[in-house]
Design a protein around this motif. Sequence first.
Motif, PDB file in Angstrom:
ATOM      1  N   ALA A  39      15.511  -2.471  26.302  1.00 34.52           N
ATOM      2  CA  ALA A  39      15.921  -3.543  25.391  1.00 34.52           C
ATOM      3  C   ALA A  39      16.001  -4.880  26.129  1.00 34.52           C
ATOM      4  O   ALA A  39      15.516  -5.905  25.634  1.00 34.52           O
ATOM      5  N   ALA A  40      16.592  -4.882  27.315  1.00 37.99           N
ATOM      6  CA  ALA A  40      16.688  -6.119  28.101  1.00 37.99           C
ATOM      7  C   ALA A  40      15.301  -6.594  28.511  1.00 37.99           C
ATOM      8  O   ALA A  40      15.020  -7.798  28.510  1.00 37.99           O
ATOM      9  N   PHE A  41      14.417  -5.665  28.856  1.00 37.55           N
ATOM     10  CA  PHE A  41      13.038  -6.003  29.221  1.00 37.55           C
ATOM     11  C   PHE A  41      12.338  -6.699  28.057  1.00 37.55           C
ATOM     12  O   PHE A  41      11.721  -7.760  28.227  1.00 37.55           O
ATOM     13  N   ALA A  42      12.459  -6.118  26.862  1.00 42.44           N
ATOM     14  CA  ALA A  42      11.830  -6.707  25.673  1.00 42.44           C
ATOM     15  C   ALA A  42      12.423  -8.073  25.350  1.00 42.44           C
ATOM     16  O   ALA A  42      11.694  -9.016  25.022  1.00 42.44           O
ATOM     17  N   GLU A  46      10.474 -11.792  25.373  1.00 41.12           N
ATOM     18  CA  GLU A  46      10.513 -12.708  24.233  1.00 41.12           C
ATOM     19  C   GLU A  46      11.029 -14.077  24.662  1.00 41.12           C
ATOM     20  O   GLU A  46      10.485 -15.114  24.278  1.00 41.12           O
ATOM     21  N   PHE A  47      12.083 -14.092  25.463  1.00 44.12           N
ATOM     22  CA  PHE A  47      12.641 -15.352  25.959  1.00 44.12           C
ATOM     23  C   PHE A  47      11.606 -16.129  26.768  1.00 44.12           C
ATOM     24  O   PHE A  47      11.419 -17.327  26.565  1.00 44.12           O
ATOM     25  N   LEU A  48      10.915 -15.449  27.691  1.00 46.22           N
ATOM     26  CA  LEU A  48       9.909 -16.121  28.517  1.00 46.22           C
ATOM     27  C   LEU A  48       8.784 -16.692  27.666  1.00 46.22           C
ATOM     28  O   LEU A  48       8.315 -17.810  27.910  1.00 46.22           O
ATOM     29  N   PHE A  55       3.845 -14.548  32.010  1.00 44.39           N
ATOM     30  CA  PHE A  55       4.474 -13.525  32.842  1.00 44.39           C
ATOM     31  C   PHE A  55       3.554 -12.330  32.985  1.00 44.39           C
ATOM     32  O   PHE A  55       2.620 -12.146  32.223  1.00 44.39           O
ATOM     33  N   ARG A  56       3.849 -11.542  33.979  1.00 45.80           N
ATOM     34  CA  ARG A  56       3.100 -10.333  34.270  1.00 45.80           C
ATOM     35  C   ARG A  56       4.052  -9.151  34.110  1.00 45.80           C
ATOM     36  O   ARG A  56       5.171  -9.192  34.610  1.00 45.80           O
ATOM     37  N   GLU A  57       3.611  -8.118  33.398  1.00 43.47           N
ATOM     38  CA  GLU A  57       4.399  -6.903  33.211  1.00 43.47           C
ATOM     39  C   GLU A  57       3.874  -5.827  34.151  1.00 43.47           C
ATOM     40  O   GLU A  57       2.672  -5.612  34.220  1.00 43.47           O
ATOM     41  N   LEU A  66       9.048  -7.767  35.536  1.00 43.82           N
ATOM     42  CA  LEU A  66       8.481  -9.002  35.004  1.00 43.82           C
ATOM     43  C   LEU A  66       8.351  -9.968  36.167  1.00 43.82           C
ATOM     44  O   LEU A  66       9.316 -10.191  36.904  1.00 43.82           O
ATOM     45  N   GLN A  67       7.185 -10.537  36.330  1.00 43.29           N
ATOM     46  CA  GLN A  67       6.969 -11.563  37.337  1.00 43.29           C
ATOM     47  C   GLN A  67       6.487 -12.814  36.627  1.00 43.29           C
ATOM     48  O   GLN A  67       5.601 -12.738  35.778  1.00 43.29           O
ATOM     49  N   PHE A  68       7.092 -13.934  36.970  1.00 49.74           N
ATOM     50  CA  PHE A  68       6.724 -15.206  36.351  1.00 49.74           C
ATOM     51  C   PHE A  68       7.048 -16.340  37.295  1.00 49.74           C
ATOM     52  O   PHE A  68       7.770 -16.174  38.273  1.00 49.74           O
TER      53      PHE A  68
END
Length: 78
Positions: A39-42, A46-48, A55-57, A66-68
Motif C-alpha cells: 500500500a505504501a509502495f502504491a 502515485e505521489f511521485l 521513477f524506476r520500480e 523506488l528510485q527517483f
Amino acid sequence: MKAVDTRGALPYSPLVPMLRAYYTAAPGEAVDLATDDEAAFADMKEFLAEQGAGFREIYEAGAMRLQFTRPDGGPSAR
C-alpha cells in the motif's frame, strides 16, 4: 544517493519516512526507497507521479524499490 529502507515492523506507516526522504532531498538528488508494504509502495508511486518525478520500480525477493531523482522546483520541506 539517499537510501531509505522501510522493510520490517515500524511504529507508523512506512509512507512517513518515504515522504520525508522526498522532502529532505535536494533538487536533483537521487533517492532509493525500499519497502515491503504494498500500500505504501502504491501511494508513493502515485505521489511521485503527481510531483512529475519519473521513477524506476524494482521488484526483489522481500522488497519493492523506488528510485527517483528529486525534480527541480518541486515542493520543499518547510
